[in-house]
Design an enzyme around this catalytic site. Structure first.
Site, mmCIF file in Angstrom:
data_model
loop_
_atom_site.group_PDB
_atom_site.id
_atom_site.type_symbol
_atom_site.label_atom_id
_atom_site.label_comp_id
_atom_site.label_asym_id
_atom_site.label_seq_id
_atom_site.Cartn_x
_atom_site.Cartn_y
_atom_site.Cartn_z
ATOM 1 N N SER A 126 0.576 -1.288 0.043
ATOM 2 C CA SER A 126 0.070 0.022 0.085
ATOM 3 C C SER A 126 0.904 1.217 -0.055
ATOM 4 O O SER A 126 1.796 1.249 0.478
ATOM 5 C CB SER A 126 -0.874 -0.040 1.201
ATOM 6 O OG SER A 126 -1.473 1.189 1.476
ATOM 7 N N TYR A 151 -2.204 -0.474 9.919
ATOM 8 C CA TYR A 151 -2.446 -0.869 8.621
ATOM 9 C C TYR A 151 -1.114 -0.685 7.929
ATOM 10 O O TYR A 151 -0.640 -1.639 7.208
ATOM 11 C CB TYR A 151 -3.544 -0.075 8.262
ATOM 12 C CG TYR A 151 -3.749 -0.465 6.508
ATOM 13 C CD1 TYR A 151 -4.052 -1.663 6.104
ATOM 14 C CD2 TYR A 151 -3.400 0.500 5.572
ATOM 15 C CE1 TYR A 151 -4.166 -2.047 4.901
ATOM 16 C CE2 TYR A 151 -3.589 0.147 4.389
ATOM 17 C CZ TYR A 151 -3.915 -0.816 3.905
ATOM 18 O OH TYR A 151 -3.963 -1.537 2.321
#
Length: 336
Positions: A126, A151
């Site tokens: 990501s 995350y």
């Protein structure tokens, strides 16, 4: 080719499954169909993939023996790991979900690849891994040691774990740092979906950092095309890698990391305007401060990706937003 895709009923996974099947490949899908968002949307995505050459397992990658048994039984040549607990803000509320899926689950994927001699592992990372780094555009050769959310930390951990397996067991691994993916069948927790829903329903939309945000919005078809071109190009060692001046994006091992972004950041307010123009409805805007874990701007340097597969994401915001809204109105049977 037989390709195993985890998260096959997810947003990107379902699009990739359909792309591979349309090109004559076999797809083995794994998805736990959890209730982080609408299960019926996931079920409908899964149905849209079809049944020809598609084998689906409802399974959780955090269950190690089960993942290994599926890989051992199906014998795919390539594994694409798109299963993950997504979302920056939710990681502040439920950190354990990220450890279970993104750390334990990814360990199980790596072990299944090692045990079954998988020829190439592609996995989703990501843009959030860039964290506090403010040097734009973000490059895979930059340091990413300062994540701003759990995350992001789990995604960086995935890259480190993949490198370890590439180094120890010679497994080619390719990590893909996705930049704000959007498009038809998107997730309800993402900005475009929420904005579209609220604007249609005449409800306010929350705009963080008072709208002073820029995102490298990337249309899902561009993401899928890049993955497709990388599938039969397993990562190779970089012969020029030097441990005295280590390059984070490559390695002496068969390991690579790529950005997949539009390489053209857009102001959030311009993105909202594109939605308003398509719907012909003005949004009720609720301006709010920056949220914990967010970054003010993302911008992908995609030169490495271009050199490897001769492809740059290129869908314009207008075209991408229009395609999403057309899907949304049709899927929810809304007549404006």
């Amino acid at each position: 080719m037989k390709v195993l895709i985890t998260g096959s009923a997810g947003f990107i996974g379902s699009h990739l499954s359909k792309k591979l099947l349309s090109c004559g490949h076999q797809v083995v899908g794994i998805d736990n169909m959890n209730n982080y968002y609408s299960v019926s949307l996931k079920e409908d995505r899964n149905k849209s993939i079809g049944v020809d050459n598609y084998t689906f397992y409802k399974a959780d990658i955090s269950t190690g023996d089960l993942v290994n048994r599926i890989v051992e039984s199906e014998k795919p040549e390539v594994v694409v790991n798109l299963a993950a607990q997504a979302g920056v803000r939710y990681s502040l509320e439920n950190p354990k979900a990220y450890i279970d899926s993104n750390i334990v689950g990814f360990t199980n994927i790596l072990e299944a690849c090692r045990n079954n001699n998988i020829g190439h592992l592609i996995y989703a990372s990501s843009s959030s891994v860039y964290g506090a780094n403010e040097r734009l555009p973000f490059s895979v050769h930059d340091n990413i040691d300062h994540p701003l959310s759990l995350y992001a930390a789990t995604k960086k951990a995935n890259e480190l774990m993949a490198h370890t397996y590439s180094s120890l067991y010679n497994i080619p691994t390719t990590g893909l740092r996705f930049f704000t993916v959007y498009g038809p069948w998107g997730r309800p927790d993402m900005a475009l979906f929420k904005f579209t829903k609220n604007i249609i329903e005449k409800a306010p939309i929350d705009i963080y950092n008072n709208g002073d945000m820029m995102r490298d919005f990337t249309f899902v078809d561009d993401i899928v095309e890049a993955i497709y071109r990388l599938i039969d190009r397993p990562a190779k060692p970089n012969p020029n890698w030097n441990g005295k001046n280590p390059d984070p994006g490559t390695s002496y091992a068969p390991y690579r990391v790529y950005n997949i972004g539009n390489n053209s950041p857009v102001k959030l307010m311009e993105f909202i305007t594109a939605i308003e123009d398509k719907l012909n409805i003005k949004a009720i805007k609720n301006f709010m401060p920056m949220q914990p874990g967010d970054v003010p701007a993302t911008y992908a340097d995609v030169e490495d990706l271009y050199r490897e597969i001769d492809f740059r994401p290129q869908t314009s915001i207008k075209d991408g937003v229009d395609k999403f809204i057309n899907w949304y109105l049709d899927y929810y049977q809304i007549d404006l």
